[in-house]
Design a protein around this motif. Sequence first.
Motif, PDB file in Angstrom:
ATOM      1  N   VAL A  68       0.871  -1.174   0.000  1.00 48.16           N
ATOM      2  CA  VAL A  68       0.000   0.000   0.000  1.00 48.16           C
ATOM      3  C   VAL A  68       0.908   1.223   0.000  1.00 48.16           C
ATOM      4  N   PHE A  69       0.609   2.160  -0.867  1.00 47.68           N
ATOM      5  CA  PHE A  69       1.347   3.414  -0.881  1.00 47.68           C
ATOM      6  C   PHE A  69       0.483   4.497  -0.265  1.00 47.68           C
ATOM      7  N   ALA A  70       0.964   5.085   0.814  1.00 50.88           N
ATOM      8  CA  ALA A  70       0.297   6.238   1.424  1.00 50.88           C
ATOM      9  C   ALA A  70       0.909   7.482   0.794  1.00 50.88           C
ATOM     10  N   LEU A  71       0.079   8.278   0.128  1.00 51.32           N
ATOM     11  CA  LEU A  71       0.558   9.481  -0.545  1.00 51.32           C
ATOM     12  C   LEU A  71       0.434  10.660   0.415  1.00 51.32           C
ATOM     13  N   ILE A  72       1.554  11.314   0.671  1.00 52.45           N
ATOM     14  CA  ILE A  72       1.623  12.414   1.626  1.00 52.45           C
ATOM     15  C   ILE A  72       2.162  13.648   0.902  1.00 52.45           C
ATOM     16  N   PHE A  96       3.352  -1.539   3.686  1.00 48.75           N
ATOM     17  CA  PHE A  96       3.123  -0.217   3.111  1.00 48.75           C
ATOM     18  C   PHE A  96       4.399   0.587   3.007  1.00 48.75           C
ATOM     19  N   ALA A  97       4.328   1.612   2.162  1.00 48.36           N
ATOM     20  CA  ALA A  97       5.418   2.562   1.975  1.00 48.36           C
ATOM     21  C   ALA A  97       4.782   3.949   1.881  1.00 48.36           C
ATOM     22  N   ILE A  98       5.598   4.955   2.067  1.00 46.33           N
ATOM     23  CA  ILE A  98       5.122   6.339   1.994  1.00 46.33           C
ATOM     24  C   ILE A  98       5.718   6.991   0.755  1.00 46.33           C
ATOM     25  N   ILE A  99       4.860   7.677   0.005  1.00 46.44           N
ATOM     26  CA  ILE A  99       5.326   8.456  -1.136  1.00 46.44           C
ATOM     27  C   ILE A  99       4.995   9.919  -0.855  1.00 46.44           C
ATOM     28  N   PHE A 100       6.039  10.722  -0.733  1.00 45.91           N
ATOM     29  CA  PHE A 100       5.859  12.162  -0.566  1.00 45.91           C
ATOM     30  C   PHE A 100       5.679  12.763  -1.956  1.00 45.91           C
ATOM     31  N   THR A 101       4.557  13.403  -2.167  1.00 45.51           N
ATOM     32  CA  THR A 101       4.186  13.918  -3.485  1.00 45.51           C
ATOM     33  C   THR A 101       4.511  15.407  -3.613  1.00 45.51           C
ATOM     34  N   LYS A 102       4.426  15.889  -4.836  1.00 54.41           N
ATOM     35  CA  LYS A 102       4.529  17.318  -5.170  1.00 54.41           C
ATOM     36  C   LYS A 102       5.868  17.939  -4.790  1.00 54.41           C
ATOM     37  N   VAL A 103       6.938  17.165  -4.914  1.00 55.38           N
ATOM     38  CA  VAL A 103       8.250  17.707  -4.556  1.00 55.38           C
ATOM     39  C   VAL A 103       8.692  18.819  -5.502  1.00 55.38           C
ATOM     40  N   MET A 133      10.325   5.000   2.134  1.00 53.27           N
ATOM     41  CA  MET A 133       9.806   6.331   1.785  1.00 53.27           C
ATOM     42  C   MET A 133      10.418   6.785   0.473  1.00 53.27           C
ATOM     43  N   PHE A 134       9.585   7.449  -0.339  1.00 51.55           N
ATOM     44  CA  PHE A 134      10.014   7.935  -1.649  1.00 51.55           C
ATOM     45  C   PHE A 134       9.525   9.362  -1.835  1.00 51.55           C
ATOM     46  N   ASN A 135      10.308  10.158  -2.556  1.00 52.79           N
ATOM     47  CA  ASN A 135       9.872  11.492  -2.979  1.00 52.79           C
ATOM     48  C   ASN A 135       9.435  11.393  -4.428  1.00 52.79           C
ATOM     49  N   SER A 136       8.366  12.132  -4.772  1.00 50.48           N
ATOM     50  CA  SER A 136       7.870  12.026  -6.147  1.00 50.48           C
ATOM     51  C   SER A 136       7.244  13.318  -6.639  1.00 50.48           C
ATOM     52  N   GLU A 146      12.527   4.839  -9.046  1.00 49.84           N
ATOM     53  CA  GLU A 146      12.731   4.222  -7.736  1.00 49.84           C
ATOM     54  C   GLU A 146      11.477   3.499  -7.270  1.00 49.84           C
ATOM     55  N   ILE A 147      10.324   4.123  -7.476  1.00 44.08           N
ATOM     56  CA  ILE A 147       9.056   3.513  -7.063  1.00 44.08           C
ATOM     57  C   ILE A 147       8.777   2.263  -7.898  1.00 44.08           C
ATOM     58  N   LEU A 148       8.999   2.336  -9.206  1.00 44.37           N
ATOM     59  CA  LEU A 148       8.768   1.172 -10.057  1.00 44.37           C
ATOM     60  C   LEU A 148       9.714   0.025  -9.701  1.00 44.37           C
ATOM     61  N   ARG A 149      10.955   0.345  -9.376  1.00 45.27           N
ATOM     62  CA  ARG A 149      11.911  -0.689  -8.954  1.00 45.27           C
ATOM     63  C   ARG A 149      11.418  -1.339  -7.652  1.00 45.27           C
ATOM     64  N   PHE A 150      10.928  -0.537  -6.731  1.00 45.44           N
ATOM     65  CA  PHE A 150      10.390  -1.049  -5.471  1.00 45.44           C
ATOM     66  C   PHE A 150       9.177  -1.948  -5.725  1.00 45.44           C
TER      67      PHE A 150
END
Length: 159
Positions: A68-72, A96-103, A133-136, A146-150
């Motif tokens: 599950v990706f939680a978009l923050i 789950f993982a966290i994706i920080f959006t709108k960087v 955690m990922f920045n996007s 990075e997200i696709l590799r994960f």
Amino acid sequence: MLTQKKGLAKASDAPGKTKLLNFFLINRSWYLVDLPGYGFAKVGRKDRAEFNRAVADYLENRENIACVFALIDSRLPPQKIDLQFLQWLSETPAPFAIIFTKVDKQSASQTESNVARFRQTLAEAWGADLPPMFNSSAETKAGRSEILRFIDEMLAEQP
């Protein structure tokens, strides 16, 4: 952003656009599921409760969820509602993982500062056992590879 198909999932400036669980078949092998958000939709309390029940039922009872990706929103300091959702999510069987959006909407140093505050807040509650955690950015495609590799790694671990 992940599929590079603009318009595949509906997005708008007004939160709460997603009202259903939307399934997208990716490469004829796995599904990306877009779930309703958990608090910002401008809908009645009853509708919000329905969204939350549907999401909770899905996440608690599906046995084949790879992640599950939680978009923050990376522009914000840790929000109580995000922290509550992540705490609840940590108690479900779904990884789950966290994706920080709108960087792309702020300076890199501001993103780093907000993400660091988020990490620190989670570390205070959870210790060192933090989720990936990922920045996007949907605009610049930052973080996409990075997200696709994960995702590939998570799918490879599935039975």
